[in-house]
Design a protein around this motif. Structure first.
Motif, PDB file in Angstrom:
ATOM      1  N   LYS A 145      -5.145  -9.010  13.194  1.00 18.61           N
ATOM      2  CA  LYS A 145      -4.828  -7.634  12.791  1.00 18.61           C
ATOM      3  C   LYS A 145      -3.595  -7.590  11.900  1.00 18.61           C
ATOM      4  O   LYS A 145      -3.516  -6.775  10.972  1.00 18.61           O
ATOM      5  N   PHE A 146      -2.625  -8.479  12.140  1.00 19.22           N
ATOM      6  CA  PHE A 146      -1.422  -8.481  11.304  1.00 19.22           C
ATOM      7  C   PHE A 146      -1.742  -8.999   9.905  1.00 19.22           C
ATOM      8  O   PHE A 146      -1.217  -8.489   8.909  1.00 19.22           O
ATOM      9  N   ALA A 147      -2.611 -10.020   9.825  1.00 23.31           N
ATOM     10  CA  ALA A 147      -3.004 -10.542   8.513  1.00 23.31           C
ATOM     11  C   ALA A 147      -3.771  -9.485   7.725  1.00 23.31           C
ATOM     12  O   ALA A 147      -3.591  -9.352   6.509  1.00 23.31           O
ATOM     13  N   TYR A 148      -4.612  -8.728   8.399  1.00 26.51           N
ATOM     14  CA  TYR A 148      -5.380  -7.679   7.730  1.00 26.51           C
ATOM     15  C   TYR A 148      -4.488  -6.513   7.298  1.00 26.51           C
ATOM     16  O   TYR A 148      -4.711  -5.890   6.248  1.00 26.51           O
ATOM     17  N   ARG A 149      -3.496  -6.181   8.113  1.00 21.06           N
ATOM     18  CA  ARG A 149      -2.674  -5.006   7.829  1.00 21.06           C
ATOM     19  C   ARG A 149      -1.595  -5.258   6.783  1.00 21.06           C
ATOM     20  O   ARG A 149      -1.115  -4.306   6.152  1.00 21.06           O
ATOM     21  N   HIS A 150      -1.212  -6.508   6.597  1.00 21.65           N
ATOM     22  CA  HIS A 150      -0.116  -6.790   5.665  1.00 21.65           C
ATOM     23  C   HIS A 150      -0.375  -6.221   4.268  1.00 21.65           C
ATOM     24  O   HIS A 150       0.464  -5.491   3.721  1.00 21.65           O
ATOM     25  N   PRO A 151      -1.547  -6.517   3.635  1.00 21.78           N
ATOM     26  CA  PRO A 151      -1.770  -5.912   2.299  1.00 21.78           C
ATOM     27  C   PRO A 151      -1.926  -4.399   2.355  1.00 21.78           C
ATOM     28  O   PRO A 151      -1.641  -3.710   1.370  1.00 21.78           O
ATOM     29  N   MET A 152      -2.337  -3.867   3.513  1.00 19.53           N
ATOM     30  CA  MET A 152      -2.513  -2.422   3.616  1.00 19.53           C
ATOM     31  C   MET A 152      -1.189  -1.690   3.520  1.00 19.53           C
ATOM     32  O   MET A 152      -1.123  -0.563   3.024  1.00 19.53           O
ATOM     33  N   TYR A 153      -0.107  -2.309   4.000  1.00 21.88           N
ATOM     34  CA  TYR A 153       1.210  -1.674   3.886  1.00 21.88           C
ATOM     35  C   TYR A 153       1.582  -1.483   2.414  1.00 21.88           C
ATOM     36  O   TYR A 153       2.177  -0.467   2.039  1.00 21.88           O
ATOM     37  N   LYS A 154       1.231  -2.469   1.579  1.00 27.95           N
ATOM     38  CA  LYS A 154       1.501  -2.339   0.140  1.00 27.95           C
ATOM     39  C   LYS A 154       0.674  -1.204  -0.465  1.00 27.95           C
ATOM     40  O   LYS A 154       1.151  -0.461  -1.335  1.00 27.95           O
ATOM     41  N   VAL A 155      -0.574  -1.094  -0.026  1.00 30.81           N
ATOM     42  CA  VAL A 155      -1.437  -0.031  -0.545  1.00 30.81           C
ATOM     43  C   VAL A 155      -0.891   1.333  -0.139  1.00 30.81           C
ATOM     44  O   VAL A 155      -0.808   2.259  -0.962  1.00 30.81           O
ATOM     45  N   PHE A 156      -0.514   1.490   1.136  1.00 26.48           N
ATOM     46  CA  PHE A 156       0.024   2.767   1.610  1.00 26.48           C
ATOM     47  C   PHE A 156       1.271   3.156   0.818  1.00 26.48           C
ATOM     48  O   PHE A 156       1.452   4.325   0.462  1.00 26.48           O
ATOM     49  N   GLU A 157       2.120   2.180   0.542  1.00 22.80           N
ATOM     50  CA  GLU A 157       3.343   2.487  -0.201  1.00 22.80           C
ATOM     51  C   GLU A 157       3.019   2.975  -1.609  1.00 22.80           C
ATOM     52  O   GLU A 157       3.641   3.918  -2.114  1.00 22.80           O
ATOM     53  N   TYR A 158       2.045   2.313  -2.241  1.00 24.12           N
ATOM     54  CA  TYR A 158       1.649   2.765  -3.576  1.00 24.12           C
ATOM     55  C   TYR A 158       1.039   4.172  -3.519  1.00 24.12           C
ATOM     56  O   TYR A 158       1.380   5.045  -4.331  1.00 24.12           O
ATOM     57  N   LEU A 159       0.139   4.397  -2.561  1.00 28.83           N
ATOM     58  CA  LEU A 159      -0.517   5.707  -2.459  1.00 28.83           C
ATOM     59  C   LEU A 159       0.491   6.814  -2.175  1.00 28.83           C
ATOM     60  O   LEU A 159       0.313   7.951  -2.621  1.00 28.83           O
ATOM     61  N   TRP A 160       1.545   6.495  -1.430  1.00 31.50           N
ATOM     62  CA  TRP A 160       2.571   7.498  -1.140  1.00 31.50           C
ATOM     63  C   TRP A 160       3.259   7.962  -2.419  1.00 31.50           C
ATOM     64  O   TRP A 160       3.759   9.093  -2.491  1.00 31.50           O
TER      65      TRP A 160
END
Length: 552
Positions: free
Chosen positions: A229-244
């Protein structure tokens, strides 16, 4: 990988005078030739353009199979033309769990190969030349958003996580550093920015789809699900930051948060945004706790080595010490990277969204989390974290302190949060405010300093309320107390499966992580909770009587 292994052996073989040296050199050169031949073929511009068009039509076909509909003003449902992206934005959402039979007949490999191709382009560094055309990206984006959101369409959480990874690679900033890739940041990045900022389906649904994946990969069913789950979520944090940073997506997240607060007590399932922030907080606590523990162990070993304690050991013991230290170095870096990412995510989200974090189900956990880790970073034990090389371990204590303080200040606009801080008996201490003040002065963060001091004064006003609350809990009849928290209930509810009565905030906090009755493990959902109005009225009468007696 084969080429890398042979390259290492090749470098060794060049300096060898051995009969096998020539064989190793020949094997490496043949491997390089094969790799270059494959790259020449696979990265042929015409082939890539045709392949991308093929996957764009594949995405369009996959969306057409689900037969999306929209409800018209007269209340009737009509099929949508999937080639019209604007119409797809108004499709009935979310889709029914009863998907068309044709969808179940399509192998998941089609969707997975689409994702693999787009990731391949990014890994090979060629995608910026062949995604310049805006024709292929919109149908692919529509497909990603729709299939990520619905478990009925994609049952594998691993595949849905891979689709989220594709979003990471499609975002305009996926290279991270424009200075390193100046030739790749012109037309392609403009096209991608336009995709995220203007695509009707993405603007309306992308954030929700990503949150859904983030939540669902908590339990993949695999033995290694905790690490996955941590490996999957790591790139998602970058996506969320961009979308914000993109106004429509930020508005989408704000709307999801508002809906979550409105529906948390009535919806059959706990709202998606509440589950998201609960898991985000869980990850923050685990990752930071592990990182600080590993840093403490590294500090102890470094201190022991500097004191000369290793000099009296035999060679085998010293070698083992070095291996143990190297293993700690290996472990601490990813924990610091991911822990920092979770805190950063909490920081920018709370700058605009606060109510879900200060509602009764979350506020005590947020207060305890902030108090504990700020205490670790600025309190008397902070010396145990001062390892030799912060940069090597990706440990950024100053940034953590600033972002944690910022979260305090964002949430302090709500008195519920301010009251929860002194209720935290584990880590709250008046000294926390002057200790943090010294760090902020050292960091020259005057922009935070005055607000921090004001918060400290505000908390002092609530400390007396907390002392009175403790007295109330001690004097209250036993049936007025929550059996889990041992505090007077504000909104008692009955659990139908076990017959127990608990405070609504307590059971909601439990259900965010585990939808079972905590007393007998039977399935339990929010809509099954039964308000105990008779008990609530008796508690209110008792509290009112106690208050009047205290005033007299």
């Amino acid at each position: 990988q084969e080429t890398q292994q042979l390259h290492r052996e090749y470098r060794v073989a060049l300096g060898m005078d051995h009969s096998h040296a020539g064989q190793i050199v020949a094997m490496f050169e043949n491997c390089v030739v094969r790799q270059m031949s494959m790259s020449t073929h696979l990265l042929n511009p015409d082939l890539l353009k045709l392949t991308l068009r093929f996957y764009a039509f594949t995405a369009l076909w996959l969306v057409s199979l689900i037969r999306p509909t929209k409800v018209t003003a007269d209340g009737e449902e009509h099929l949508i033309d999937v080639t019209d992206v604007s119409s797809l934005a108004s499709m009935k959402w979310p889709l029914s769990d009863q998907v068309p039979e044709e969808v179940g007949m399509v192998p998941q490999f089609l969707l997975e190969s689409l994702a693999d191709f787009l990731i391949f382009l990014r890994v090979m560094g060629e995608e910026s030349r062949h995604l310049e055309s805006a024709e292929c990206l919109p149908p692919i984006m529509s497909c990603l958003v729709i299939f990520m959101r619905h478990k009925a369409l994609v049952q594998s959480p691993h595949l849905r996580a891979k689709l989220a990874e594709v979003i990471f690679h499609l975002r305009p900033e996926h290279y991270g550093d424009e200075e390193q890739h100046p030739d790749l940041m012109a037309v392609p990045m403009v096209v991608r920015a336009d995709l995220f900022e203007s695509h009707p389906v993405a603007k309306k649904r992308l954030v929700e789809s990503l949150l859904s994946v983030f939540v669902d990969i908590e339990f993949t069913g695999d033995s290694a699900q905790f690490e996955q789950k941590f490996a999957y979520r790591h790139p998602m944090y970058k996506v969320f930051e961009y979308l914000w940073s993109v106004a429509p997506h930020r508005a989408s997240m704000v709307l999801l948060a508002a809906q979550a607060v409105q529906n948390v007590k009535t919806a059959r399932e706990l709202p998606l945004f509440m589950r998201f922030i609960n898991l985000l907080l869980n990850d923050s606590i685990f990752l930071l706790d592990e990182a600080l523990m590993l840093l403490t162990k590294i500090k102890e070993m470094e201190k022991s080595e500097d004191a000369g304690e290793w000099e009296g050991l035999d060679q085998a013991a010293v070698s083992q010490k070095k291996k143990d230290l190297a293993e700690l170095h290996r472990l601490v870096k990813p924990h610091n990277i991911l822990g920092g990412a979770t805190v950063h995510t909490l920081c920018y989200i709370t700058s605009e969204i606060t109510e879900p974090f200060t509602c009764s189900a979350m506020v005590d956990r947020m207060a305890a989390f902030l108090n504990y880790f700020l205490q670790q970073l600025v309190g008397p034990k902070t010396g145990s974290l001062k390892v030799r090389n912060f940069k090597e371990h990706r440990f950024k204590p100053n940034e953590l302190v600033v972002e944690i303080v910022s979260i305090y200040l964002h949430l302090s606009k709500d008195d519920n949060f301010c009251k929860a801080l002194p209720r935290d008996g584990r880590s709250y201490d008046k000294k926390l405010f002057p200790q943090t003040r010294r760090v902020l002065l050292m960091l020259q963060r005057e922009d935070l300093l005055s607000k921090w001091l004001d918060l400290g004064l505000k908390i002092e006003d609530f400390e007396e309320d907390f002392r009175q609350l403790e007295e109330t809990n001690q004097e209250a009849p036993s049936d007025f107390l929550d059996p889990i928290m041992d505090s007077v209930m504000e909104d008692p509810v009955d659990l139908p499966t076990s017959g127990m009565t608990v405070d609504r905030s307590t059971i909601l906090r439990h259900l965010l992580s585990d939808e079972t009755d905590p007393f007998n493990r039977a399935p339990l959902t929010v809509d099954m909770l039964e308000p105990n109005t008779e008990l609530r009225d008796r508690i209110k009468q008792w509290l009112a009587g106690k208050s009047s007696r205290n005033q007299s």
